[in-house]
Design a protein around this motif. Sequence first.
Motif, PDB file in Angstrom:
ATOM      1  N   ILE A   1      -4.759   0.949   9.008  1.00 40.93           N
ATOM      2  CA  ILE A   1      -5.632   1.987   9.551  1.00 40.93           C
ATOM      3  C   ILE A   1      -4.802   3.178  10.029  1.00 40.93           C
ATOM      4  CG2 ILE A   1      -7.232   2.537  11.425  1.00 40.93           C
ATOM      5  CD1 ILE A   1      -8.366  -0.300  11.096  1.00 40.93           C
ATOM      6  N   GLY A   2      -3.677   2.919  10.695  1.00 38.49           N
ATOM      7  CA  GLY A   2      -2.799   4.022  11.101  1.00 38.49           C
ATOM      8  C   GLY A   2      -2.235   4.761   9.905  1.00 38.49           C
ATOM      9  N   PHE A   3      -1.833   4.022   8.887  1.00 38.85           N
ATOM     10  CA  PHE A   3      -1.340   4.605   7.638  1.00 38.85           C
ATOM     11  C   PHE A   3      -2.407   5.510   7.018  1.00 38.85           C
ATOM     12  CE2 PHE A   3      -0.856   3.715   2.912  1.00 38.85           C
ATOM     13  CZ  PHE A   3       0.270   4.515   2.716  1.00 38.85           C
ATOM     14  N   THR A   4      -3.647   5.043   7.012  1.00 41.40           N
ATOM     15  CA  THR A   4      -4.759   5.811   6.457  1.00 41.40           C
ATOM     16  C   THR A   4      -4.939   7.124   7.197  1.00 41.40           C
ATOM     17  OG1 THR A   4      -5.897   3.783   5.754  1.00 41.40           O
ATOM     18  CG2 THR A   4      -7.252   5.763   6.031  1.00 41.40           C
TER      19      THR A   4
ATOM     20  N   GLN B   1       0.840  -1.205   0.000  1.00 40.21           N
ATOM     21  CA  GLN B   1       0.000   0.000   0.000  1.00 40.21           C
ATOM     22  C   GLN B   1       0.876   1.257   0.000  1.00 40.21           C
ATOM     23  OE1 GLN B   1      -3.408   0.219   2.531  1.00 40.21           O
ATOM     24  NE2 GLN B   1      -4.041  -1.883   2.151  1.00 40.21           N
ATOM     25  N   PHE B   2       1.937   1.233   0.782  1.00 42.97           N
ATOM     26  CA  PHE B   2       2.855   2.373   0.791  1.00 42.97           C
ATOM     27  C   PHE B   2       3.495   2.570  -0.577  1.00 42.97           C
ATOM     28  CE2 PHE B   2       7.351   3.613   1.066  1.00 42.97           C
ATOM     29  CZ  PHE B   2       7.215   4.920   1.518  1.00 42.97           C
ATOM     30  N   LEU B   3       3.968   1.493  -1.175  1.00 46.68           N
ATOM     31  CA  LEU B   3       4.706   1.606  -2.434  1.00 46.68           C
ATOM     32  C   LEU B   3       3.821   2.111  -3.575  1.00 46.68           C
ATOM     33  CD1 LEU B   3       6.775  -1.700  -2.195  1.00 46.68           C
ATOM     34  CD2 LEU B   3       7.687   0.631  -2.069  1.00 46.68           C
TER      35      LEU B   3
ATOM     36  N   ILE C   1      -7.960   7.985  -2.249  1.00 40.07           N
ATOM     37  CA  ILE C   1      -7.252   6.757  -1.893  1.00 40.07           C
ATOM     38  C   ILE C   1      -8.137   5.960  -0.942  1.00 40.07           C
ATOM     39  CG2 ILE C   1      -5.207   5.760  -0.800  1.00 40.07           C
ATOM     40  CD1 ILE C   1      -3.679   8.292  -1.660  1.00 40.07           C
ATOM     41  N   VAL C   2      -8.374   4.701  -1.283  1.00 37.22           N
ATOM     42  CA  VAL C   2      -9.203   3.813  -0.471  1.00 37.22           C
ATOM     43  C   VAL C   2      -8.363   2.582  -0.131  1.00 37.22           C
ATOM     44  CG1 VAL C   2     -11.343   2.498  -0.323  1.00 37.22           C
ATOM     45  CG2 VAL C   2     -11.265   4.617  -1.677  1.00 37.22           C
ATOM     46  N   ASN C   3      -8.113   2.368   1.155  1.00 39.12           N
ATOM     47  CA  ASN C   3      -7.291   1.256   1.612  1.00 39.12           C
ATOM     48  C   ASN C   3      -8.168   0.172   2.223  1.00 39.12           C
ATOM     49  OD1 ASN C   3      -4.962   2.773   0.959  1.00 39.12           O
ATOM     50  ND2 ASN C   3      -4.964   3.750   2.976  1.00 39.12           N
ATOM     51  N   LEU C   4      -7.890  -1.071   1.892  1.00 38.52           N
ATOM     52  CA  LEU C   4      -8.632  -2.182   2.489  1.00 38.52           C
ATOM     53  C   LEU C   4      -7.972  -2.601   3.786  1.00 38.52           C
ATOM     54  CD1 LEU C   4     -11.212  -3.686   1.406  1.00 38.52           C
ATOM     55  CD2 LEU C   4     -10.111  -2.084  -0.162  1.00 38.52           C
ATOM     56  N   ALA C   5      -8.737  -2.518   4.880  1.00 36.69           N
ATOM     57  CA  ALA C   5      -8.282  -2.940   6.200  1.00 36.69           C
ATOM     58  C   ALA C   5      -9.040  -4.215   6.574  1.00 36.69           C
ATOM     59  CB  ALA C   5      -8.490  -1.822   7.212  1.00 36.69           C
TER      60      ALA C   5
END
Length: 250
Positions: A164-167, A119-121, A138-142
């Motif tokens: 979640i912290g990254f988000t 996700q970071f990359l 940006i939508v991240n799957l947790a």
Amino acid sequence: MSSTLSHSGRVAVVTGAAGGFGHAISTELARRGADIIAVDLNPADHTVAAVEEAGRKAVQLQADISDPAQVAAITPEMLGFAGRVDILVNNAGIFPFENLFELDFARWKRIQEINLDSQFLITKAVIGSMRDNGWGRIVNLASNSLGLAVPNMVPYMASKGAVIGFTRALASDLAPYGITVNAISPTASRTPGGEHFIGEDTLTMVAGMQAIKRVGTAADIVGVACFLSSEDSSFVTGQTIVADGGLVRV
């Protein structure tokens, strides 16, 4: 699903696009007017075909996105597909159960690489384009597992807690550029990955614990992903939406 073109003219990168969630999200974004860059370690021909059937353009890029060199190799193709990226759905990941006493460091690191480092990359690869255009989603799957007491999930929960912290942190850094960042926490779902890692018995058991007592599917998170990647969510950032049939309450 909505037939409105809420994503008309947008360009979306979807990782894990060959899998259940990724395929469903890619297809619905296309129905709503987006062109799709389908990124996956595995072939995503069926996803490209579904996008094109919806009347939109698509390209598939095969890469291990936990590997910085491979992400660097596909970045020119991602940015060159349409000259920009508007939407990123960080969906790629694995759902392993691991006995802590048998878990070695190499396996621990591999799970973090796949679920978090990727996700970071990919985010780093596309946020310059979003910043330059003054708009991005940006939508991240947790995962909803963070609210559950489930054994043998130390590395998985650690990786998804970090998502979640990254988000939350990323939302603060990118808000000045018109970019929102949010996460979705699904339940255990009947997808190819869910059936492989979780199994039918566990899927049924989890469904029985939910307020909505049926097994989740990829379709259950598509609407949330479309909302969070649209103009309608312009005042929503740094949030985690739990789409799990009412199992976890936040």
